[in-house]
Design a protein around this motif. Structure first.
Motif, short mmCIF file in Angstrom:
data_model
loop_
_atom_site.label_atom_id
_atom_site.label_comp_id
_atom_site.label_asym_id
_atom_site.label_seq_id
_atom_site.Cartn_x
_atom_site.Cartn_y
_atom_site.Cartn_z
N ALA A 1 17.26 -47.65 91.15
CA ALA A 1 17.98 -48.51 92.09
C ALA A 1 17.23 -49.80 92.37
CB ALA A 1 18.20 -47.76 93.40
N ASP A 2 15.91 -49.82 92.12
CA ASP A 2 15.11 -51.02 92.36
C ASP A 2 15.17 -52.02 91.21
OD1 ASP A 2 13.72 -49.67 90.42
OD2 ASP A 2 11.84 -49.49 91.56
N GLY A 3 15.95 -51.68 90.17
CA GLY A 3 16.10 -52.59 89.04
C GLY A 3 15.01 -52.48 87.99
N GLN A 4 14.00 -51.66 88.27
CA GLN A 4 12.89 -51.49 87.33
C GLN A 4 13.24 -50.42 86.28
OE1 GLN A 4 9.97 -53.42 87.55
NE2 GLN A 4 11.28 -54.47 89.03
N CYS A 5 12.66 -50.58 85.09
CA CYS A 5 12.88 -49.62 84.00
C CYS A 5 11.56 -48.92 83.68
CB CYS A 5 13.42 -50.32 82.76
SG CYS A 5 13.63 -49.19 81.35
N LYS A 6 11.58 -47.61 83.75
CA LYS A 6 10.41 -46.80 83.37
C LYS A 6 10.71 -46.13 82.04
CE LYS A 6 9.43 -45.83 88.24
NZ LYS A 6 9.36 -44.77 89.28
N SER A 7 9.77 -46.21 81.11
CA SER A 7 10.00 -45.69 79.77
C SER A 7 8.85 -44.79 79.32
CB SER A 7 10.18 -46.85 78.79
OG SER A 7 10.53 -46.38 77.51
N SER A 8 9.19 -43.67 78.69
CA SER A 8 8.18 -42.73 78.19
C SER A 8 8.62 -42.18 76.84
CB SER A 8 8.00 -41.56 79.17
OG SER A 8 7.61 -42.02 80.44
N PHE A 9 7.63 -41.86 76.00
CA PHE A 9 7.90 -41.29 74.68
C PHE A 9 7.40 -39.85 74.63
CE2 PHE A 9 6.65 -40.29 70.29
CZ PHE A 9 7.85 -40.54 69.63
N TYR A 10 8.26 -38.96 74.07
CA TYR A 10 7.90 -37.54 73.95
C TYR A 10 8.05 -37.09 72.49
CZ TYR A 10 8.59 -37.56 79.04
OH TYR A 10 8.50 -37.84 80.38
N PRO A 11 6.97 -36.72 71.84
CA PRO A 11 7.06 -36.23 70.45
C PRO A 11 7.83 -34.91 70.40
CG PRO A 11 4.80 -36.80 71.03
CD PRO A 11 5.58 -36.77 72.31
N PHE A 12 8.44 -34.61 69.24
CA PHE A 12 9.13 -33.35 69.05
C PHE A 12 8.16 -32.18 69.22
CE2 PHE A 12 12.11 -35.55 65.81
CZ PHE A 12 13.01 -35.87 66.81
N SER A 13 8.57 -31.15 69.95
CA SER A 13 7.80 -29.91 70.00
C SER A 13 8.69 -28.74 70.43
CB SER A 13 6.61 -30.02 70.96
OG SER A 13 7.04 -30.20 72.30
N GLY A 14 10.00 -28.96 70.38
CA GLY A 14 10.95 -27.94 70.84
C GLY A 14 10.90 -26.64 70.07
N VAL A 15 10.71 -26.73 68.75
CA VAL A 15 10.67 -25.52 67.93
C VAL A 15 9.47 -24.65 68.33
CG1 VAL A 15 10.38 -24.59 65.60
CG2 VAL A 15 11.89 -26.53 65.98
N THR A 16 8.32 -25.29 68.49
CA THR A 16 7.12 -24.56 68.91
C THR A 16 7.33 -23.91 70.27
OG1 THR A 16 5.69 -26.10 67.71
CG2 THR A 16 4.65 -24.77 69.42
N GLU A 17 7.93 -24.65 71.20
CA GLU A 17 8.14 -24.14 72.56
C GLU A 17 9.13 -22.98 72.59
OE1 GLU A 17 6.27 -24.96 75.13
OE2 GLU A 17 5.21 -26.28 73.71
N GLU A 18 10.19 -23.06 71.77
CA GLU A 18 11.17 -21.98 71.77
C GLU A 18 10.56 -20.71 71.19
OE1 GLU A 18 14.53 -23.23 69.41
OE2 GLU A 18 13.48 -22.85 67.51
#
Length: 273
Positions: free
Chosen positions: A200-217
């Motif tokens: 709502a403050d007009g700011q953009c926060k950005s983050s990158f997450y590598p694939f790891s779903g298969v390992t986690e499942e």
């Protein structure tokens, strides 16, 4: 043959982790669940039937689900999938993907529906879709454009093209207080997801997450069967994100979209599980 083989193993008292899609159609999923419930009623400890849907375990989706609370009431949803399924893709020549209704739309599509359902935290009630078959090298249909409505009344669009020259995949949810976007990306040679949150403050926060779903499942499934073994003779509540029912719900959405496409865009209610 996954469903038939899974049921045979479950009947023998084995825990099962099968690949997605959970079933080739909604009718197969319904019949399978009926058999599974009968098996569970007759075997103490109830064997676990899990479906390997890694999107529900990707850190990017887990974090985005938390951020959804900050965008306020949902107003609009977009899921755009422009895939890269061509002859250079190792999955392209899989014969079974060409031998059931929906082909790559169903096989690939369950991932994107799983991601959508996890993000919005609400089931899809109805759909209206137009399908087409343009690339004759692919099984029909290879394009789908659908409008869907959630049970909470919010609507959105789901667009999927099986093969394009410029692949792009993203989920975008617009809320009263902000917008959240999750997009497939590559950062420093690592494949994963870029998450962007516009508050709502007009700011953009950005983050990158590598694939790891298969390992986690896989970690989760191993934990579940370990706990089920320790508590043998009593029922154990396995992780719901891996459940066959969740996988069947993904199939139900695409099954409804494909049916609507056959019926030239008619409104179709999504089967409930």
């Amino acid at each position: 043959m996954q469903v038939e083989m899974s049921l045979r193993l479950l009947k023998a008292g084995k825990h099962v982790l099968q690949e997605k899609p959970a079933a080739a159609s909604i009718s197969e999923a319904e019949t399978a669940l009926s058999h599974y419930n009968s098996i569970c009623a007759s075997i103490p400890g109830q064997p676990i039937w899990a479906v390997a849907e890694n999107y529900r375990f990707e850190p990017a989706f887990v974090e985005c689900k938390k951020l959804m609370e900050e965008i306020g009431d949902m107003m609009s949803i977009q899921v755009i999938v422009e895939g890269s399924m061509n002859s250079s893709n190792p999955y392209f020549s899989s014969s079974w993907r060409r031998n059931f209704t929906g082909g790559f739309i169903l096989d690939m599509g369950v991932h994107f529906i799983a991601g959508l359902r996890m993000l919005v935290g609400c089931e899809i009630a109805s759909v209206s879709a137009i399908t087409s078959h343009v690339d004759t090298m692919l099984p029909p249909p290879d394009n789908i454009s659908s409008v869907f409505q959630l049970e909470n009344g919010c609507s959105g669009v789901f667009v999927m093209v099986v093969s394009t020259r410029a692949p792009k995949i993203f989920w975008r949810v617009v809320g009263l207080k902000g917008t959240l976007q999750l997009e497939r990306a590559n950062k420093e040679g690592s494949h994963g997801y870029q998450v962007s949150f516009h508050g709502a403050d007009g700011q953009c926060k950005s983050s990158f997450y590598p694939f790891s779903g298969v390992t986690e499942e896989l970690k989760t499934f191993i934990h579940d069967i370990s706990q089920a073994t320790l508590k043998k003779g009593s029922s154990y509540e396995a992780e719901t994100r891996l459940s066959f029912v969740e996988g069947a719900r993904d199939v139900a959405v695409l099954d409804a979209m494909l049916e609507s496409g056959i019926r030239q865009g008619a409104l179709v209610q999504v089967k409930k599980f």
